[in-house]
Design an enzyme around this catalytic site. Structure first.
Site, PDB file in Angstrom:
ATOM      1  N   TYR A  20      12.548  -8.679 -15.268  1.00 46.74           N
ATOM      2  CA  TYR A  20      11.377  -8.014 -14.669  1.00 46.74           C
ATOM      3  C   TYR A  20      10.130  -8.365 -15.488  1.00 46.74           C
ATOM      4  O   TYR A  20       9.082  -8.718 -14.936  1.00 46.74           O
ATOM      5  CB  TYR A  20      11.570  -6.488 -14.598  1.00 46.74           C
ATOM      6  CG  TYR A  20      10.281  -5.775 -14.241  1.00 46.74           C
ATOM      7  CD1 TYR A  20       9.738  -5.874 -12.960  1.00 46.74           C
ATOM      8  CD2 TYR A  20       9.574  -5.041 -15.200  1.00 46.74           C
ATOM      9  CE1 TYR A  20       8.528  -5.252 -12.638  1.00 46.74           C
ATOM     10  CE2 TYR A  20       8.367  -4.411 -14.881  1.00 46.74           C
ATOM     11  CZ  TYR A  20       7.850  -4.523 -13.609  1.00 46.74           C
ATOM     12  OH  TYR A  20       6.645  -3.920 -13.291  1.00 46.74           O
ATOM     13  N   LYS A  46       6.643 -10.432 -14.249  1.00 44.62           N
ATOM     14  CA  LYS A  46       5.265  -9.948 -14.340  1.00 44.62           C
ATOM     15  C   LYS A  46       4.379 -10.921 -15.130  1.00 44.62           C
ATOM     16  O   LYS A  46       3.254 -11.197 -14.729  1.00 44.62           O
ATOM     17  CB  LYS A  46       5.213  -8.556 -14.984  1.00 44.62           C
ATOM     18  CG  LYS A  46       5.858  -7.457 -14.163  1.00 44.62           C
ATOM     19  CD  LYS A  46       5.331  -7.343 -12.745  1.00 44.62           C
ATOM     20  CE  LYS A  46       3.940  -6.745 -12.620  1.00 44.62           C
ATOM     21  NZ  LYS A  46       3.529  -6.643 -11.197  1.00 44.62           N
ATOM     22  N   ARG A  61       5.636  -3.771   4.294  1.00 46.79           N
ATOM     23  CA  ARG A  61       6.623  -4.667   4.887  1.00 46.79           C
ATOM     24  C   ARG A  61       6.937  -4.294   6.330  1.00 46.79           C
ATOM     25  O   ARG A  61       7.202  -5.148   7.152  1.00 46.79           O
ATOM     26  CB  ARG A  61       7.903  -4.662   4.055  1.00 46.79           C
ATOM     27  CG  ARG A  61       7.755  -5.592   2.878  1.00 46.79           C
ATOM     28  CD  ARG A  61       9.073  -5.974   2.339  1.00 46.79           C
ATOM     29  NE  ARG A  61       9.451  -5.118   1.226  1.00 46.79           N
ATOM     30  CZ  ARG A  61      10.364  -5.454   0.363  1.00 46.79           C
ATOM     31  NH1 ARG A  61      11.017  -6.590   0.493  1.00 46.79           N
ATOM     32  NH2 ARG A  61      10.658  -4.646  -0.635  1.00 46.79           N
ATOM     33  N   THR A  75      -1.119  -5.220  -5.448  1.00 49.64           N
ATOM     34  CA  THR A  75      -0.164  -4.393  -6.218  1.00 49.64           C
ATOM     35  C   THR A  75       1.281  -4.731  -5.888  1.00 49.64           C
ATOM     36  O   THR A  75       2.172  -4.423  -6.667  1.00 49.64           O
ATOM     37  CB  THR A  75      -0.369  -2.873  -5.943  1.00 49.64           C
ATOM     38  OG1 THR A  75       0.320  -2.490  -4.755  1.00 49.64           O
ATOM     39  CG2 THR A  75      -1.834  -2.500  -5.819  1.00 49.64           C
ATOM     40  N   ALA A  97       0.805  -1.230   0.000  1.00 52.81           N
ATOM     41  CA  ALA A  97       0.000   0.000   0.000  1.00 52.81           C
ATOM     42  C   ALA A  97       0.835   1.277   0.000  1.00 52.81           C
ATOM     43  O   ALA A  97       0.343   2.338  -0.363  1.00 52.81           O
ATOM     44  CB  ALA A  97      -0.941  -0.004   1.206  1.00 52.81           C
TER      45      ALA A  97
HETATM   46  P1  NAP Z   1       6.810   0.623  -5.794  1.00 55.09           P
HETATM   47  O1  NAP Z   1       6.542   1.986  -5.316  1.00 55.09           O
HETATM   48  O2  NAP Z   1       8.214   0.104  -5.633  1.00 55.09           O
HETATM   49  O3  NAP Z   1       5.784  -0.372  -5.119  1.00 55.09           O
HETATM   50  C1  NAP Z   1       6.065  -1.746  -4.984  1.00 55.09           C
HETATM   51  C2  NAP Z   1       5.445  -2.242  -3.710  1.00 55.09           C
HETATM   52  O4  NAP Z   1       5.713  -3.648  -3.594  1.00 55.09           O
HETATM   53  C3  NAP Z   1       6.044  -1.572  -2.466  1.00 55.09           C
HETATM   54  O5  NAP Z   1       5.033  -1.367  -1.520  1.00 55.09           O
HETATM   55  C4  NAP Z   1       7.036  -2.619  -1.988  1.00 55.09           C
HETATM   56  O6  NAP Z   1       7.300  -2.558  -0.599  1.00 55.09           O
HETATM   57  C5  NAP Z   1       6.243  -3.886  -2.309  1.00 55.09           C
HETATM   58  N1  NAP Z   1       7.122  -5.054  -2.250  1.00 55.09           N
HETATM   59  C6  NAP Z   1       8.210  -5.334  -3.014  1.00 55.09           C
HETATM   60  N2  NAP Z   1       8.748  -6.504  -2.613  1.00 55.09           N
HETATM   61  C7  NAP Z   1       8.000  -6.949  -1.565  1.00 55.09           C
HETATM   62  C8  NAP Z   1       8.041  -8.090  -0.726  1.00 55.09           C
HETATM   63  N3  NAP Z   1       8.973  -9.037  -0.843  1.00 55.09           N
HETATM   64  N4  NAP Z   1       7.070  -8.223   0.229  1.00 55.09           N
HETATM   65  C9  NAP Z   1       6.102  -7.275   0.384  1.00 55.09           C
HETATM   66  N5  NAP Z   1       6.020  -6.180  -0.381  1.00 55.09           N
HETATM   67  C10 NAP Z   1       6.948  -6.027  -1.344  1.00 55.09           C
HETATM   68  O7  NAP Z   1       6.481   0.473  -7.349  1.00 55.09           O
HETATM   69  P2  NAP Z   1       5.179   0.800  -8.197  1.00 55.09           P
HETATM   70  O8  NAP Z   1       5.671   1.416  -9.439  1.00 55.09           O
HETATM   71  O9  NAP Z   1       4.155   1.476  -7.392  1.00 55.09           O
HETATM   72  O10 NAP Z   1       4.684  -0.680  -8.550  1.00 55.09           O
HETATM   73  C11 NAP Z   1       3.495  -1.239  -8.028  1.00 55.09           C
HETATM   74  C12 NAP Z   1       3.051  -2.354  -8.942  1.00 55.09           C
HETATM   75  O11 NAP Z   1       2.805  -1.827 -10.243  1.00 55.09           O
HETATM   76  C13 NAP Z   1       4.068  -3.479  -9.126  1.00 55.09           C
HETATM   77  O12 NAP Z   1       3.347  -4.694  -9.214  1.00 55.09           O
HETATM   78  C14 NAP Z   1       4.706  -3.159 -10.477  1.00 55.09           C
HETATM   79  O13 NAP Z   1       5.226  -4.299 -11.116  1.00 55.09           O
HETATM   80  C15 NAP Z   1       3.477  -2.624 -11.205  1.00 55.09           C
HETATM   81  N6  NAP Z   1       3.780  -1.768 -12.368  1.00 55.09           N
HETATM   82  C16 NAP Z   1       4.482  -0.612 -12.219  1.00 55.09           C
HETATM   83  C17 NAP Z   1       4.730   0.187 -13.340  1.00 55.09           C
HETATM   84  C18 NAP Z   1       5.483   1.492 -13.245  1.00 55.09           C
HETATM   85  O14 NAP Z   1       5.868   2.050 -14.289  1.00 55.09           O
HETATM   86  N7  NAP Z   1       5.699   2.041 -12.046  1.00 55.09           N
HETATM   87  C19 NAP Z   1       4.273  -0.222 -14.596  1.00 55.09           C
HETATM   88  C20 NAP Z   1       3.546  -1.397 -14.703  1.00 55.09           C
HETATM   89  C21 NAP Z   1       3.298  -2.166 -13.587  1.00 55.09           C
HETATM   90  P3  NAP Z   1       8.576  -1.721  -0.045  1.00 55.09           P
HETATM   91  O15 NAP Z   1       8.200  -0.276  -0.165  1.00 55.09           O
HETATM   92  O16 NAP Z   1       8.710  -2.192   1.347  1.00 55.09           O
HETATM   93  O17 NAP Z   1       9.734  -2.060  -0.925  1.00 55.09           O
END
Ligand code: NAP
Length: 356
Positions: A166, A170, A38, A86, A14
């Site tokens: 990556y 996905k 986390r 997410t 979140a």
């Molecule tokens: P983000 O800010 O890094 O969010 C990722 C989240 O996943 C964070 O809350 C992170 O927690 C959590 N996470 C990672 N590893 C974990 C683990 N082992 N256990 C529990 N939580 C974990 O990145 P975001 O861009 O918002 O991405 C969110 C989602 O959107 C992801 O599924 C990503 O693949 C997808 N997505 C992103 C984009 C983009 O361009 N940003 C595009 C397409 C899809 P921590 O903060 O503790 O690390």
């Protein structure tokens, strides 16, 4: 599938860049949010969520959950009809062990969350944050499409742990989610497939690859020129809203490409120069592909990546998402400019406009 808004909803990861906007919209709509992170005691990571909750009217409850800890999501999911999954690592630079850092948390984490949904008899719908890289692996894959454009019918079949890990994490996680969802009929799965997400962030502590991608425009790595790479861009607020609509629109179904439009790195550089001046090392021209191919391994990209992506167009059809979710997308240019401005405001990027 009708979701009762008086029940709490679960958001995993979140505190993330995208999820924070999702939490904001849910709370503003009066929905109670069970938020897994986390470390709920890390104020740098969750302080902004607590602030959002002060504005209400929805109530926020933080839960500790790691993707790899079996059963970690059970407590947070109890009583929820709707689950937004997410959480997943989005790291594109400096990955040493792709299996451990990307693939395991993505796949095992998705299984972990969906197995919790199978145990939790209130759950009716799961919205999964996948990506356009669940649809394609390399831009060159577009040559095999019938109309020269990616749609929700396409699947990434070309990524692996070794090549585009990556992207592989996905697509493999999304496939696992569809497999698990088809083995039961109490809850349905709706998937969001965003392109590169840009736009203002509610958190300064995210490790999202969105920031790393954008920082290339200011750290000098594109000073000599940009590779001809197209990026499918979407605003973070639109992606959060697509999740909301996917969650609460009873008829929503399937996969949803969320891309406003594709732009090249050079087009982004030109736009940034026009708005923020020439004090930054924005790219002024495109590098010939052979130069990128030669230099690739020294800047952390493989020659296979260069061959299959540089110089290849990348286009996405977002018409199903607009129809199924009733979405309109902000212009990509606005997201880029607002994102850059916010990084200046947050002190992540130095304001060089006065100096220029
Ligand atoms: P983000 O800010 O890094 O969010 C990722 C989240 O996943 C964070 O809350 C992170 O927690 C959590 N996470 C990672 N590893 C974990 C683990 N082992 N256990 C529990 N939580 C974990 O990145 P975001 O861009 O918002 O991405 C969110 C989602 O959107 C992801 O599924 C990503 O693949 C997808 N997505 C992103 C984009 C983009 O361009 N940003 C595009 C397409 C899809 P921590 O903060 O503790 O690390």
């Amino acid at each position: 599938m009708n979701i009762d808004k008086s029940r709490p909803v679960l958001v995993t990861g979140a505190n993330g860049y995208i999820a924070s906007w999702l939490v904001k919209y849910l709370l503003a709509d009066g929905v109670d949010v069970h938020a897994t992170v986390r470390n709920p005691d890390d104020d740098k990571k969750v302080g902004h969520l607590k602030k959002l909750a002060e504005a209400g009217p929805g109530k926020l409850t933080l839960f500790k959950a790691d993707l790899l800890a079996e059963g970690a999501f059970d407590e947070a999911m109890a009583g929820c009809e709707l689950v937004f999954h997410t959480a997943s690592p989005f790291v594109i630079m400096g990955v040493k062990d792709a299996q451990k850092e990307l693939v395991d948390p993505a796949i095992k984490g998705t299984r972990n969350v969906l197995e919790a949904a199978n145990r939790c008899d209130t759950v009716k719908r799961v919205v999964l944050t996948s990506s356009v890289v669940g649809i394609y692996g390399d831009a060159a894959d577009m040559r095999a499409t019938q109309n020269g454009i990616f749609t929700e019918q396409h699947w990434n079949t070309t990524s692996s742990v070794e090549h585009q890990p990556y992207n592989y994490s996905k697509v493999a996680a999304e496939q696992a989610a569809w497999d698990i969802s088809k083995q039961q009929n109490r809850w349905d799965l709706v998937v969001i497939n965003p392109g590169l997400v840009l736009g203002p962030s509610l958190t300064t502590a995210s490790a999202s690859g969105s920031f790393a991608t954008f920082k290339q425009f200011v750290n000098g790595s594109l000073k000599m020129g940009a590779p001809m790479l197209e990026l499918g861009i979407v605003d973070v607020r639109d992606v959060a809203m697509a999740h909301i609509k996917a969650g609460f629109t009873p008829s929503a179904s399937g996969r949803h490409i969320c891309v406003s439009k594709s732009m090249t790195m050079l087009e982004i550089g030109r736009l940034l120069r026009e708005k923020f001046g020439s004090g930054y090392p924005f790219p002024k021209k495109e590098l010939p592909k052979f130069m990128v191919w030669m230099a690739g391994p020294f800047s952390g990209i493989t020659r296979k990546f260069v061959s299959l992506n540089v110089g290849h167009p990348l286009k996405f059809d977002n018409s199903y998402t607009r129809k199924d979710l009733g979405m309109e997308f902000r212009p990509a240019e606005a997201s880029i400019v607002e994102f850059f401005q916010q990084l200046i405001d947050d002190g992540v990027i130095r304001d060089k406009r006065k100096a220029a």
